[in-house]
Motif scaffolding. Structure first.
Motif, short mmCIF file in Angstrom:
data_model
loop_
_atom_site.label_atom_id
_atom_site.label_comp_id
_atom_site.label_asym_id
_atom_site.label_seq_id
_atom_site.Cartn_x
_atom_site.Cartn_y
_atom_site.Cartn_z
N ARG A 129 0.83 -1.19 0.00
CA ARG A 129 0.00 0.00 0.00
C ARG A 129 0.88 1.25 0.00
NH1 ARG A 129 -5.40 -0.89 1.05
NH2 ARG A 129 -5.80 -3.12 0.92
N GLY A 168 -5.10 2.01 3.90
CA GLY A 168 -5.64 0.72 4.30
C GLY A 168 -5.08 0.19 5.60
N GLU A 216 -23.00 1.28 3.93
CA GLU A 216 -21.68 0.67 3.81
C GLU A 216 -21.03 0.44 5.16
OE1 GLU A 216 -20.57 2.82 -0.42
OE2 GLU A 216 -19.44 3.30 1.39
N SER A 217 -21.24 1.41 6.08
CA SER A 217 -20.49 1.35 7.33
C SER A 217 -21.29 0.68 8.43
CB SER A 217 -20.10 2.77 7.76
OG SER A 217 -21.27 3.53 7.95
N ASP A 235 -15.17 12.74 2.76
CA ASP A 235 -14.24 11.96 1.95
C ASP A 235 -12.84 11.97 2.55
OD1 ASP A 235 -16.25 11.45 0.07
OD2 ASP A 235 -15.90 13.45 -0.81
N SER A 261 -13.74 -2.52 7.32
CA SER A 261 -14.20 -2.45 5.93
C SER A 261 -13.78 -1.12 5.30
CB SER A 261 -15.71 -2.67 5.85
OG SER A 261 -16.38 -1.49 6.22
N LEU A 262 -13.75 -0.06 6.10
CA LEU A 262 -13.30 1.22 5.57
C LEU A 262 -11.82 1.14 5.20
CD1 LEU A 262 -15.09 3.63 8.07
CD2 LEU A 262 -15.64 3.34 5.65
N ALA A 315 -10.22 -1.54 4.38
CA ALA A 315 -10.08 -2.40 3.21
C ALA A 315 -10.30 -1.61 1.92
CB ALA A 315 -11.06 -3.57 3.30
N LYS A 316 -11.10 -0.53 2.02
CA LYS A 316 -11.34 0.30 0.84
C LYS A 316 -10.25 1.35 0.67
CE LYS A 316 -16.33 -0.21 0.90
NZ LYS A 316 -16.95 -0.15 2.25
N GLY A 317 -9.24 1.34 1.55
CA GLY A 317 -8.11 2.22 1.34
C GLY A 317 -7.98 3.35 2.34
#
Lengths: 520, 355
Positions: free
Chosen positions: A11, A40, A142-143, A173, A200-201, A203-205
């Motif tokens: 990363r 990430g 999503e969260s 953002d 999960s957040l 994992a999205k970067g």
């Protein structure tokens, strides 16, 4: 529970602090601190109060300017660019978001308004709903951070307010999200779901800096841990292979003595509630027909997410509220009404939830705060004149006995740190050898050292034969101290169950509103 | 970059230095408009100083003017300490003055060692009761005391005018709306014969000392300070918040009532509707200049009185308007508010680093 260490290095770097040094007079709050955070990654920032975590984050956020060192942050193409110091706007624009322990919400606005506040022109009469709402709904989806967006924030619980805060950051953002003690107010289940959200957040970067003192959470959630002590970085290592004891030692700089809790035989009930209701039925924080006994020589813990009725229970015991129905007795005597002075006279020692607001008077001295409840007692006054020498002498003795770090009994109490302020409150409450101790969130915001001290004092009061009612949102604390634990949810108080053999998960489910039988 | 670091304790010398500095800053700031008018600045200030304290008579005049200001300053200081925003000292002053003539202008005949205390107690009670009503409204119903006390001023003044035109009008005053004069037995003694300086000043200074001792050394003073600083914590600790506020109301109103008694029984001898040129409001300024310290009220009242007396004198000599006095006092108020920063915080200069 998988550490995020599995895929860190490929990363790209998003945030880099180099040699950050910050001095306040003779105090070096940050001493040449380096910190790299990659996309990430979930990095834990550990440290006692005063270790320099807040200063470091304030520099990152532009509230302070570092004396030495530099901060760079990746721009949208991933190139590292220096972040101008001293500008919160620049930090926000660069994608740094922070959820503070003490929320920064406008309490009279709704959740939705708080989230979009500052992102829209001041001249638009109504927040433009559609697009913003769609985005927030997607973020909530999503969260997993669901919350009612259309009631004033003041009416939400602390946990719900925190969700608003996180959504606020996500809505902007952010690329680097700083979470300051985020789980302090959550049920274990909520904390788990927050952990899942954070994972999960990430994992999205998203890069996450997770400030906490709950070591098991740090170990479960974070891939890497950075420990600050006395302003310097003392460790920067993967969590893999670390354990709680080593981390605690790194933070404190010495081994932590295990908490000792000698067995105790409870005596007769001191506080006794029979079908007691407190607060209007329309109120969120109320008690409905509660039964509870707290016996001499035991600690009864009340678990629950704040705003579920523990506030009403504390108000009743502290004498701020009267029971609407039912019979409440202390030491066999019926509690007539709202009468704080009567509770003091009845030997109830009360440690309020908010020591700044309810526990101390900032501009008065340590000695004056020490005698706040008992100024009219013969040892403190003669014919209406304050016995200043006697009060100073006893305050000085209490400062010694409770190890209060302060310039002396005449120092204004607002100059003291939270831990030392709490020690003054403890000294005031416990020096009078109360029969019943109400400890409402007694360690909120305190560091490990001060927390250990408060716990030791409460256990000592129990050993002396006091009945202790401990209200806390910290399940570790409740399980460590309590003989029995009851759970309050939506105004209903569960029976107090023996702490030995009680499962944290069960309590967590009860905090979320499931019955004990159902939960077990 | 400048940072403000809160102080644990403010040393007394610093508070005093800041107050004196504020006074000097006020004079320096006043010099600017004064110079713009073309008036000789230093001469003007010298004339002001001379007019305020240049000789025994000038000093006596300043002290006479300071007397009611000490009372109303104390009234504001004790109320503001408890966060009771009493803007009604003007009305309480008139209530005290009215009580003074009601009791002292012939209703009761007694030797002066009976009548003087009686008149003072009556005046203090009148002012106290007048403020007690808004305080009870505040503690019972949450009525805002700023509005209630402010509007009561006008009601009291109109009531005084009604009494002076009607039942209390002096038949011997050739039609002027003024009360009958107070008896000699009810009059406060003059301190120096031939000057207007009277026993009210001694009373005012005694009141300041007594209030200082009360606030700092007694249980009720402690409760008042506690309630004023953090009423929530005071209530949590079981302190009698309502009673403490009522006591503050009685003290504050009583002190303002004494200002009225002192002006009538010490200076004027009778009551007119223009007894006070705003002493009640000026008391707020005095208390603020004194940083709400009862002992500090004495020099603050002397300063304000000196500025007004001196400006009158200077204005007569060189023709600069005596509104200059208002300017000095206003600048002093602003300077003290800025100076408050210095007493509450240490100012640390930090070099702007690179980040």
């Amino acid at each position: 529970m998988h550490p995020d260490a599995s895929h860190p290095d490929p990363r790209r770097l998003v945030l880099s602090l180099k040699g950050i040094t910050k001095r306040f007079g003779p105090l070096t709050a940050n001493d040449a601190i380096d910190l790299d955070v990659r996309a990430g990654e979930i990095v834990a920032l550990l440290g006692e109060n005063g270790a320099g975590k807040t200063t470091l984050m304030s520099i990152l956020f532009g509230h302070y300017i570092a004396d030495e060192g530099s901060v760079s942050i990746a721009d949208s193409e991933g190139r590292m660019a220096p972040l101008p110091g001293g500008s919160a706007q620049a930090a926000l624009a660069a994608g740094i978001g922070m959820v503070h322990q003490h929320f920064a919400l406008a309490e009279n606005l709704t959740g939705f308004e708080n989230i979009v506040l500052g992102t829209q022109s001041l001249w638009s009469l109504r927040p433009r709903g559609r697009g913003a709402r769609g985005k927030i709904a997607r973020l909530m989806d999503e969260s997993g951070l669901t919350v009612d967006l259309d009631v004033p924030v003041a009416r939400l619980s602390v946990g719900e307010q925190q969700r608003i805060e996180i959504l606020k950051a996500l809505y902007r953002d952010v690329r680097v999200l700083i979470l300051d003690e985020p789980t302090a107010v959550l049920t274990p289940q909520e904390a788990d779901s927050l952990a899942a959200t954070v994972r999960s957040l990430a994992a999205k970067g998203l890069a996450v800096i997770f400030i906490s003192h709950k070591l098991h959470e740090v170990l479960a959630l974070c891939g890497r841990v950075v420990v600050l002590r006395g302003g310097a970085k003392v460790a920067d290592r993967p969590t893999l292979g670390a354990d709680r004891a080593t981390l605690a030692e790194l933070m404190v700089g010495r081994a932590i003595p295990a908490r000792e809790r000698p067995p105790s035989t409870p005596g007769a009930p001191v506080l006794s509630l029979r079908r007691v209701s407190v607060g209007a039925p329309s109120q969120r924080d109320r008690l409905e027909s509660a039964d509870l006994d707290v016996r001499a020589g035991e600690i009864v813990g009340i678990a629950g997410v704040s705003g579920n009725g523990q506030g009403a229970l504390a108000a009743l015991v502290a004498g701020l509220a009267a029971a609407r129905a039912g019979e409440a007795t202390i030491d066999g005597r019926r509690l007539a009404g709202a009468d704080p002075a009567g509770r003091v006279a009845a030997h109830v020692g009360r440690i309020p939830e908010d020591r700044h607001r309810d526990g101390t008077i900032g501009s008065l001295s340590v000695a004056e705060n020490f005698v706040l409840e008992t100024i009219a007692a013969p040892e403190n006054q003669r014919a209406g004149l304050i016995r200043r020498a006697a009060i100073r002498a006893r305050a000085a003795a209490a400062i010694q006995a409770y190890d209060v770090r302060c310039p002396g009994p005449d120092a204004a109490i607002r100059a003291l740190s939270g831990g030392n302020m709490q020690k003054v409150v403890l000294a005031r409450v416990l020096e009078r050898e109360p029969k019943l101790v109400l400890a409402h969130q007694p360690t909120r915001g305190l560091d490990i050292g001060a927390t250990t001290d408060v716990h030791r004092r409460l256990i000592a009061a129990r050993g002396r034969g006091a009945a202790v009612l401990l209200i806390s949102e910290d399940l570790d604390e409740l399980f460590a101290l309590s003989d029995r634990i009851a759970v309050v949810h939506a105004g209903h108080l569960s029976p107090a169950l023996d702490a030995v053999g009680l499962d944290v998960r069960t309590v967590g489910l009860m905090m979320a509103g499931h019955g004990a039988g159902e939960a077990a | 970059m400048i940072r403000f670091v809160p102080r644990a304790r403010t040393p007394v010398w610093l508070s005093v230095a800041v107050s004196i500095g504020a006074g000097l800053a006020a004079l320096a700031l006043t010099a600017i408009p004064l110079a713009l008018t073309g008036a000789p600045v230093f001469t003007a200030f010298a004339l002001m100083a001379q007019g305020a304290a240049g000789n025994g008579f000038a000093l006596a005049e300043t002290l006479t003017r300071a007397t009611p200001l000490i009372f109303t300053g104390l009234a504001a200081a004790v109320a503001f300490r408890a966060k009771l925003w009493n803007i009604g000292a003007e009305g309480q002053l008139y209530a005290g003055a009215l009580a003074t003539v009601a009791l002292g202008a012939g209703l009761i005949e007694a030797p002066s060692y009976v009548l003087v205390p009686l008149v003072l107690i009556g005046a203090a009670l009148a002012g106290a009761v007048l403020l007690l009503v808004p305080v009870l409204f505040k503690t019972r119903f949450g009525a805002d005391e700023v509005v209630v006390t402010l509007l009561l001023n006008f009601i009291v003044l109109l009531f005084v005018q009604m009494m002076l035109e009607g039942p209390m009008k002096d038949e011997m005053a050739l039609g002027w709306p003024q009360s009958a004069p107070v008896l000699d037995e009810a009059t406060l003694p003059k301190l120096v014969s031939g000057w207007r300086l009277h026993g009210g000043l001694v009373l005012a200074i005694l009141a300041a000392v007594a209030l200082h001792v009360f606030i700092t050394r007694t249980v009720w003073g402690f409760r008042i300070r506690a309630v004023g600083e953090n009423a929530r914590a005071a209530r949590y600790a079981g302190l009698p918040v309502g009673k403490a506020m009522a006591l503050v109301g009685l003290l504050s109103g009583g002190l303002a009532g004494l200002a009225g008694a002192s002006e009538v029984a010490g200076l004027k001898g009778y009551l007119t509707a223009d007894l006070s040129p705003g002493f009640g409001y000026a008391g707020i300024v005095v208390a603020t200049l004194a940083n709400l310290s009862p002992l500090g009220v004495i020099p603050a009242a002397l300063f304000v009185a000196g500025v007004f007396v001196g400006a009158d004198s200077m204005s007569r000599a060189i023709g600069v308007s005596n509104y200059l006095a208002d300017l000095v006092v206003a600048f002093a108020l602003l300077s003290v508010l800025v100076g408050g920063l210095l007493t509450r915080f240490r100012i640390v200069f930090v070099r702007r680093g690179t980040a």
